[in-house]
Design a protein around this motif. Structure first.
Motif, PDB file in Angstrom:
ATOM      1  N   PRO A 199      26.659  22.777  23.620  1.00  0.00           N
ATOM      2  CA  PRO A 199      26.907  22.024  25.000  1.00  0.00           C
ATOM      3  C   PRO A 199      26.577  20.541  25.036  1.00  0.00           C
ATOM      4  O   PRO A 199      25.854  19.931  23.962  1.00  0.00           O
ATOM      5  CB  PRO A 199      26.098  22.740  25.900  1.00  0.00           C
ATOM      6  N   LEU A 200      27.085  19.777  26.131  1.00  0.00           N
ATOM      7  CA  LEU A 200      26.849  18.435  26.203  1.00  0.00           C
ATOM      8  C   LEU A 200      25.661  18.090  26.118  1.00  0.00           C
ATOM      9  O   LEU A 200      24.992  16.853  25.635  1.00  0.00           O
ATOM     10  CB  LEU A 200      27.553  18.059  27.552  1.00  0.00           C
ATOM     11  N   SER A 201      24.507  18.753  26.632  1.00  0.00           N
ATOM     12  CA  SER A 201      23.174  18.477  26.657  1.00  0.00           C
ATOM     13  C   SER A 201      22.639  18.432  25.113  1.00  0.00           C
ATOM     14  O   SER A 201      21.799  17.439  24.996  1.00  0.00           O
ATOM     15  CB  SER A 201      22.193  19.530  27.432  1.00  0.00           C
ATOM     16  N   VAL A 202      23.008  19.035  24.111  1.00  0.00           N
ATOM     17  CA  VAL A 202      22.911  18.967  22.967  1.00  0.00           C
ATOM     18  C   VAL A 202      23.144  17.541  22.530  1.00  0.00           C
ATOM     19  O   VAL A 202      22.453  16.897  21.527  1.00  0.00           O
ATOM     20  CB  VAL A 202      23.241  20.076  22.127  1.00  0.00           C
ATOM     21  N   GLY A 221      16.092  17.268  26.780  1.00  0.00           N
ATOM     22  CA  GLY A 221      15.454  18.627  26.133  1.00  0.00           C
ATOM     23  C   GLY A 221      15.191  19.453  27.356  1.00  0.00           C
ATOM     24  O   GLY A 221      14.942  20.844  26.816  1.00  0.00           O
ATOM     25  N   ARG A 222      14.888  18.941  28.394  1.00  0.00           N
ATOM     26  CA  ARG A 222      14.496  20.014  29.490  1.00  0.00           C
ATOM     27  C   ARG A 222      15.962  20.925  29.885  1.00  0.00           C
ATOM     28  O   ARG A 222      15.731  21.822  29.936  1.00  0.00           O
ATOM     29  CB  ARG A 222      14.030  19.232  30.746  1.00  0.00           C
ATOM     30  N   GLN A 223      17.046  20.199  29.993  1.00  0.00           N
ATOM     31  CA  GLN A 223      18.300  20.787  30.293  1.00  0.00           C
ATOM     32  C   GLN A 223      18.545  21.721  29.291  1.00  0.00           C
ATOM     33  O   GLN A 223      18.821  22.971  29.400  1.00  0.00           O
ATOM     34  CB  GLN A 223      19.333  19.672  30.268  1.00  0.00           C
ATOM     35  N   ILE A 224      18.118  21.439  27.828  1.00  0.00           N
ATOM     36  CA  ILE A 224      18.717  22.302  26.802  1.00  0.00           C
ATOM     37  C   ILE A 224      17.464  23.674  27.073  1.00  0.00           C
ATOM     38  O   ILE A 224      18.179  24.718  26.878  1.00  0.00           O
ATOM     39  CB  ILE A 224      18.351  21.690  25.510  1.00  0.00           C
TER      40      ILE A 224
END
Length: 164
Positions: free
Chosen positions: A139-142, A85-88
């Protein structure tokens, strides 16, 4: 059909193997370098998988032990969900608000105490905001966030259900 406690733990271990295999495929086959937040997401996934493996092998009879294992596995997933979540959030910041790129994780681990490494990495850096890979426009983060959220729900369900 009721899923046994042991079968659910086996599925969590399998999900860990699949998730880590995909992460390592992206890193070593496609050349996608993981950012520090990605590595921290992997740590939560591995922690969940390790706890699920112990629960699978131990197969406790006590509902209290079963709940403790599920709770600990859930903590690993909560960690991964939070970091993803932080990365998103970082990836959706306007370009002028993205933190500058910092030193690599290896350097931080060698130079700083663990508490400072955690603080430095979790604040994120420019490399964590970069989108290198997408699938269906996300993106991969999602996708990681969705995967980890599903596993977190399974851990919570495992903790709250009447275990069989």
């Amino acid at each position: 059909m009721r899923l046994s406690y042991r079968l659910v733990n086996a599925l969590l271990v399998l999900a860990t193997i699949v998730g880590m295999s995909f992460a390592l495929y992206l890193e070593h086959v496609t050349g996608l370098e993981p950012c520090p937040l990605c590595i921290f997401q992997r740590l939560g996934l591995m922690a969940m998988g390790f706890i699920a493996l112990i629960a699978l092998i131990h197969n406790p009879a006590s509902p209290a032990f079963k709940r403790v294992y599920a709770f600990l596995a859930g903590l690993g997933m909560l960690w991964s969900v939070s970091v993803a979540g932080r990365q998103i959030w970082l990836q959706h910041l306007p370009a002028d608000q993205v933190p500058s790129c910092g030193p690599g994780l290896n350097y931080l681990v060698n130079v700083l105490p663990l508490k400072e490494v955690l603080s430095e990495v979790l604040t994120g850096s420019g490399e964590c905001a970069k989108i290198d890979w997408t699938f269906l426009g996300q993106p991969l983060s999602v996708w990681s966030f969705v995967f980890f959220s599903f596993l977190l729900i399974v851990c919570i369900w495992q903790m709250l259900r009447r275990n069989t």
